[in-house]
Design a protein around this motif. Structure first.
Motif, PDB file in Angstrom:
ATOM      1  N   ASP A 240     -10.672 -32.958 -15.236  1.00 31.56           N
ATOM      2  CA  ASP A 240     -11.816 -32.195 -14.703  1.00 31.56           C
ATOM      3  C   ASP A 240     -12.060 -32.462 -13.220  1.00 31.56           C
ATOM      4  OD1 ASP A 240     -12.261 -31.076 -17.208  1.00 31.56           O
ATOM      5  OD2 ASP A 240     -13.576 -32.715 -17.824  1.00 31.56           O
ATOM      6  N   PHE A 241     -10.988 -32.438 -12.464  1.00 29.14           N
ATOM      7  CA  PHE A 241     -11.110 -32.635 -11.027  1.00 29.14           C
ATOM      8  C   PHE A 241     -11.572 -31.323 -10.409  1.00 29.14           C
ATOM      9  CE2 PHE A 241      -9.248 -32.396  -6.736  1.00 29.14           C
ATOM     10  CZ  PHE A 241      -9.867 -33.497  -6.161  1.00 29.14           C
ATOM     11  N   ALA A 242     -12.809 -31.304  -9.945  1.00 33.31           N
ATOM     12  CA  ALA A 242     -13.418 -30.079  -9.416  1.00 33.31           C
ATOM     13  C   ALA A 242     -13.216 -30.008  -7.903  1.00 33.31           C
ATOM     14  CB  ALA A 242     -14.901 -30.045  -9.751  1.00 33.31           C
ATOM     15  N   PHE A 243     -12.966 -28.796  -7.453  1.00 35.07           N
ATOM     16  CA  PHE A 243     -12.729 -28.559  -6.032  1.00 35.07           C
ATOM     17  C   PHE A 243     -13.382 -27.251  -5.636  1.00 35.07           C
ATOM     18  CE2 PHE A 243     -10.227 -26.084  -2.989  1.00 35.07           C
ATOM     19  CZ  PHE A 243     -10.258 -26.913  -1.881  1.00 35.07           C
ATOM     20  N   SER A 244     -14.099 -27.263  -4.523  1.00 39.71           N
ATOM     21  CA  SER A 244     -14.694 -26.018  -4.031  1.00 39.71           C
ATOM     22  C   SER A 244     -14.607 -25.986  -2.508  1.00 39.71           C
ATOM     23  CB  SER A 244     -16.154 -25.881  -4.479  1.00 39.71           C
ATOM     24  OG  SER A 244     -16.953 -26.901  -3.912  1.00 39.71           O
TER      25      SER A 244
ATOM     26  N   GLY B 157     -14.973 -19.572  -0.509  1.00 40.67           N
ATOM     27  CA  GLY B 157     -14.390 -18.570  -1.386  1.00 40.67           C
ATOM     28  C   GLY B 157     -13.646 -19.126  -2.569  1.00 40.67           C
ATOM     29  N   THR B 158     -13.653 -20.446  -2.786  1.00 40.71           N
ATOM     30  CA  THR B 158     -12.857 -21.065  -3.851  1.00 40.71           C
ATOM     31  C   THR B 158     -13.707 -22.051  -4.638  1.00 40.71           C
ATOM     32  OG1 THR B 158     -10.787 -20.845  -2.627  1.00 40.71           O
ATOM     33  CG2 THR B 158     -10.848 -22.490  -4.361  1.00 40.71           C
ATOM     34  N   GLU B 159     -13.608 -21.942  -5.958  1.00 38.78           N
ATOM     35  CA  GLU B 159     -14.266 -22.899  -6.844  1.00 38.78           C
ATOM     36  C   GLU B 159     -13.417 -23.028  -8.100  1.00 38.78           C
ATOM     37  OE1 GLU B 159     -18.651 -23.754  -8.854  1.00 38.78           O
ATOM     38  OE2 GLU B 159     -18.424 -22.279  -7.235  1.00 38.78           O
ATOM     39  N   ILE B 160     -12.655 -24.135  -8.196  1.00 43.11           N
ATOM     40  CA  ILE B 160     -11.706 -24.314  -9.280  1.00 43.11           C
ATOM     41  C   ILE B 160     -11.745 -25.763  -9.751  1.00 43.11           C
ATOM     42  CG2 ILE B 160     -10.111 -22.471  -8.608  1.00 43.11           C
ATOM     43  CD1 ILE B 160      -8.500 -24.490  -7.070  1.00 43.11           C
ATOM     44  N   SER B 161     -11.073 -26.026 -10.880  1.00 44.09           N
ATOM     45  CA  SER B 161     -10.930 -27.398 -11.372  1.00 44.09           C
ATOM     46  C   SER B 161      -9.551 -27.558 -12.002  1.00 44.09           C
ATOM     47  CB  SER B 161     -12.022 -27.740 -12.390  1.00 44.09           C
ATOM     48  OG  SER B 161     -11.866 -26.971 -13.570  1.00 44.09           O
TER      49      SER B 161
ATOM     50  N   ARG C 111     -13.837 -26.326   7.800  1.00 43.12           N
ATOM     51  CA  ARG C 111     -14.199 -25.790   6.487  1.00 43.12           C
ATOM     52  C   ARG C 111     -14.601 -26.946   5.580  1.00 43.12           C
ATOM     53  NH1 ARG C 111     -10.329 -22.932   8.888  1.00 43.12           N
ATOM     54  NH2 ARG C 111     -10.288 -20.654   8.678  1.00 43.12           N
ATOM     55  N   GLU C 112     -15.754 -26.823   4.954  1.00 45.39           N
ATOM     56  CA  GLU C 112     -16.241 -27.884   4.080  1.00 45.39           C
ATOM     57  C   GLU C 112     -15.591 -27.755   2.708  1.00 45.39           C
ATOM     58  OE1 GLU C 112     -20.444 -27.985   3.851  1.00 45.39           O
ATOM     59  OE2 GLU C 112     -20.741 -28.511   5.967  1.00 45.39           O
ATOM     60  N   LEU C 113     -14.972 -28.844   2.258  1.00 44.56           N
ATOM     61  CA  LEU C 113     -14.354 -28.909   0.942  1.00 44.56           C
ATOM     62  C   LEU C 113     -15.109 -29.933   0.115  1.00 44.56           C
ATOM     63  CD1 LEU C 113     -10.595 -29.001   2.023  1.00 44.56           C
ATOM     64  CD2 LEU C 113     -12.067 -27.013   1.710  1.00 44.56           C
ATOM     65  N   ASN C 114     -15.477 -29.550  -1.101  1.00 41.74           N
ATOM     66  CA  ASN C 114     -16.299 -30.406  -1.942  1.00 41.74           C
ATOM     67  C   ASN C 114     -15.515 -30.862  -3.164  1.00 41.74           C
ATOM     68  OD1 ASN C 114     -19.030 -30.068  -0.561  1.00 41.74           O
ATOM     69  ND2 ASN C 114     -18.447 -27.944  -0.934  1.00 41.74           N
ATOM     70  N   PHE C 115     -15.750 -32.106  -3.551  1.00 39.52           N
ATOM     71  CA  PHE C 115     -15.146 -32.702  -4.746  1.00 39.52           C
ATOM     72  C   PHE C 115     -16.279 -33.269  -5.601  1.00 39.52           C
ATOM     73  CE2 PHE C 115     -12.456 -33.152  -1.034  1.00 39.52           C
ATOM     74  CZ  PHE C 115     -11.300 -32.523  -1.434  1.00 39.52           C
TER      75      PHE C 115
END
Length: 845
Positions: free
Chosen positions: A468-472, A475-479, A448-452
């Protein structure tokens, strides 16, 4: 011709005499060999069979001993071998046994040293280490003298309790030669070993390494001394040259050695690091120029280690790994070991004076100094761009398989005692500073690809600030934005968290979406792990390992998230506009919040307990939710009688849940307990198969759609059974009362009372397309009482008035108990809906 005949006769005699001697006295020679060995060991040697030969080894004798067992001087097995071959001097037929060569094949050699330094391979007359050798001029000369010894295919185990050293491996081939009968002699050694492991004080320093040996060693049996002149050892491409002295003492060893290498690769040096510390470093593939020098001197005992002074340099290096897609070039490494004398006896230090290189044209540098390895004082610094593609190799975590992008490190510094870094209450003695900036980072975890994409992390001693640490991810996109303390103790925590490290935090979590299933899968096994476990029949143990991993993570968390998420899902359950709080304590998570779901509103107040047996306890309040969606998203509560396609209406509910999971993380249905207060308004039953049993009282059209005005009741799930206390159902088709139970494996046990008079009167009428409610009469001119019992596929319907009335009375007690328990869990009074007025009721006894 006469001369030739004489010569031939002489040669024949020279051959025949030994042959005759072997034929008549070979057994005696073999026994003599065994007796000679027994005389020089403190224990007995036993053999299964033997044979003696002459022609193939002329002018020597060969003695083969089969199924050999040698007991050690401490009672353990010293040697077990399928075959021991001896080559004897021909004179052994006429006097003393003189062994020229001995070969041990296909066996097990176990060498043991106790805490006092005494071994299990002691010879007769052996003098314990530290004691003087007695002067005995009358002692007989040793008859058993071996000039050459070889081992082939022999497993070897070496355990030294005094120095806490354990070694296991296989000797592929190893030869020794020398004048072993003398007190001082030169021994030559050559061969190769497959080392399974070498442990020292519980740390593993070699693991699955093939080692080539070649040595010239001066042996001093009187003073228990060994001088390497030199010892050459090769592991991979690393060639080590060792010269110097070792001496056995009563307490251990005294060392005076020098180790040098001018060839090999950095990966061969990293392979010597204990796997527990190396992570994925031992998978790195390197090219460059390596030099290594080290002086080792001093006592090696239970209480002391020798001092190390040395240097390792690696220049013009390139580093890659099969598990990372980013190579490092222009790598330069300078590391030193130094022993510093001091007032208290001195201390061992280690430093990486320089480590620089390039990740895809992005420079980085770091330095590390560790003073006093017995009580480490750490000074670490780093700057530059560190590629996330290096994580698969550096972390050694199989689930992480790829990475892209960088983490920019700006003046990261960590300084203090290692012991202080482990303990939160001592972090005031540690200084930390620096900033990490994430820029379009990406890693792959469990495919699963996780993006920062963005965010910063700043360290200020024991405080961490995340902005403002962003994580996606799928099905998930949060900070995240917030603060935390004790990050360093948490990062250094061991698997048992013996120092009670906890990340204390307070943060804000916002985002567009959260997929809880996908997030939980990140801490789960990889697909490869699942396939291997399934093939080996170890799926349960893999699940247990996953549960333990999640427990370890939650054991480190204490804090609060204020959360606001636009969309979320867990399994089939979906929601929007969640606002609430997540409170973490070690092995515990409290969730409170409100969300739009199932076309209505849900209020959630629950706790997840993370332990060896995970459990969930929660309270859910539903307001104006769609009952069809409630059943669909709840997967019809694992039953097939009343499913989402059968229901329509709007529902309010209070639901208390206690759910348990077993040792491997599987849902434990036997322990599931649910208490519920459901109130369905303006409901409708569609194509409900059980109504076919009342076809005698229903028109054909009534079987397809049945409206009911309001259905309120309490329900209980326990012991894998749904219990329904007695309730009155007013509908457009018929009025009835029912109670009963329904097991998870679809065994039905229902009790039903039907106002038959009203139903028959309704059947005579024309079908009401408006589906107006029948008058709310529980009793009619006459009533029918039915029991529905049996498996779903073969249940039976019988007329049993007494059984129905008895169950109605019993279920009233269950209803009252459920109501009181719900009042306690929700801390509010709960009243039942009053039954509609029965102004046309006809009492029936």
């Amino acid at each position: 011709m006469r001369a030739l005949k004489i010569v031939g006769v002489i040669l024949l005699i020279l051959v025949l005499i030994p042959l005759i001697m072997v034929s008549f006295f070979g057994g005696s020679v073999a026994k003599a060999v065994v007796r000679s060995v027994n005389k020089n060991l403190q224990t007995e040697i036993s053999i299964g069979e033997y044979d003696v030969g002459f022609l193939s080894t002329f002018p020597n004798l060969s003695v083969n001993l089969l199924d050999v067992q040698v007991e050690g001087s401490d009672g353990s097995d010293l040697l077990i071998a399928e075959k021991v071959s001896c080559l004897l001097d021909l004179g052994s037929l006429f006097g003393k046994v003189r062994v020229e060569e001995i070969v041990v094949e296909d066996g097990l050699l176990q060498l043991m040293v106790d805490v006092d330094g005494n071994s299990n391979y002691q010879l007769t007359g052996y003098t314990p280490v530290g004691e003087e050798v007695p002067d005995n001029p009358d002692a007989e000369a040793m008859e058993f003298a071996v000039a050459d010894a070889r081992l082939k295919g022999v497993e070897v185990v070496y355990r030294n309790a005094q120095l806490e050293v354990d070694l296991a491996g296989t000797i592929n081939r190893l030869s020794f030669s020398g004048d072993f009968g003398n007190d001082n002699y030169l021994m030559s050694t050559e061969g190769s070993l497959d080392i399974f492991y070498v442990d020292q004080s519980g740390e593993r320093f070699l693991h699955e390494q093939e080692v080539q040996l070649s040595a010239e060693t001066k042996i001093d049996n009187v003073n228990n001394g060994y001088t390497f002149a030199p010892l050459l050892m090769t592991a991979g491409e690393l060639e080590l040259k060792v010269v110097g002295d070792l001496q056995s003492t009563q307490d251990g060893l005294v060392t005076d050695l020098r180790v040098e290498s001018q060839s090999g690769s950095l990966e061969d040096v990293l392979a010597l690091i204990p796997p527990a510390y190396a992570g994925g470093l031992n998978e790195l593939e390197t090219r460059g120029e390596l030099t290594l020098t080290s002086d080792i001197s001093g006592a090696w005992t239970q209480r002391a280690y020798p001092r190390f002074d040395g240097r390792l340099t690696f220049t013009n290096g390139r580093v890659g790994s099969p598990r990372m897609n980013v190579g490092v070039r222009d790598l330069n490494l300078k590391a030193v070991f130094t022993y510093l004398d001091g007032a208290r006896g001195g201390m061992q230090t280690f430093a990486i004076e320089e480590l620089t290189g390039m990740f895809r044209n992005q420079p980085f540098e770091l330095a590390l100094k560790v003073d006093d390895l017995n009580d480490p004082q750490i000074d670490f610094s780093a700057n530059g761009a560190f590629a996330l593609g290096t994580l698969p190799a550096l972390m050694g975590y199989d689930a992480i398989t790829d990475g892209e992008g960088y983490v920019e490190v700006d003046n990261l510094r960590l300084k203090g005692r290692y012991e202080d870094m482990l303990r939160p209450r001592r972090m005031g003695n540690v200084s930390a500073s620096g900033r990490l900036t994430f820029d379009d980072g990406e890693i792959t975890v469990n495919d699963r690809e996780l993006n920062f994409p963005s965010g910063t992390l700043e360290l200020n001693d024991n405080e961490m600030v995340l902005t403002d640490f962003a994580f996606s991810g799928p099905g998930t996109e949060i900070s995240f934005t917030g603060k935390a303390t004790n990050l360093i103790p948490v990062l250094f925590a061991d698997s048992l968290n013996t120092n009670d490290a906890e990340l204390d935090f307070e943060a804000r979590l916002t985002g567009e979406s959260i997929d809880l299933d996908e997030l939980l899968s990140l801490a789960g096994p990889t697909e490869e792990e699942e396939e291997l476990a399934e093939a080996a029949g170890k799926t349960d143990s893999l699940r247990a390992k996953t549960m333990a991993r999640r427990t370890q993570i939650t054991d480190l968390l204490r804090g609060r998230f204020d959360a606001q998420v636009d969309n979320w899902n867990y399994g089939e359950i979906e929601g929007e506009d969640f606002k609430g709080q997540l409170f973490f304590e070690p092995r515990k998570l409290d969730v409170t919040g409100i969300t739009q779901s199932m076309e209505g509103e849900l209020k959630v107040d629950g706790t997840v307990y993370f332990a060896e047996l995970q459990r969930v306890e929660g309270r859910v309040r539903a307001k104006a939710i769609d009952v069809n969606e409630f059943f669909r998203q709840s997967e019809n509560f694992s039953q097939e009688v009343l499913v989402d396609d059968n229901l329509e209406g709007t529902m309010d509910a209070r639901i208390f849940i206690q759910a348990y999971f077993d040792e491997v993380g599987a849902f434990d249905y036997e322990k599931l307990r649910v208490l519920a207060d459901l109130d369905i308004k303006d409901g409708e039953l569609n194509n409900f198969g059980m109504l076919e049993n009342f076809a005698f009282a229903l028109k054909a059209g009534d079987l397809d759609r049945v409206r009911f005005t309001r259905l309120q009741n309490f329900f209980e799930i326990t012991e894998q059974t749904i219990y329904i206390p007695t309730m009155f159902v007013q509908s457009s088709a018929l009025n009835l009362e029912l109670s009963g139970s329904h097991t998870f494996n679809n065994y039905l046990d229902y009790f039903i009372k039907v106002n038959a008079g009203q139903a028959i009167a309704n059947k005579i009428k024309r079908h009401d397309r408006n589906l107006d409610m029948l008058p709310s009469r529980r009793n009619g001119f006459f009533n029918l009482y039915y029991t529905v019992e049996g498996p779903l596929e073969t249940f039976t319907v019988e007329n049993d008035k007494r059984a129905v009335k008895n169950d109605f009375r019993r279920s009233e007690f269950r209803k009252e108990r459920i109501r009181k328990e719900l009042e306690r869990y929700f801390s509010e009074p709960i009243e039942l809906l009053e039954a509609p007025a029965e102004n046309e009721d006809i009492a029936e006894e």
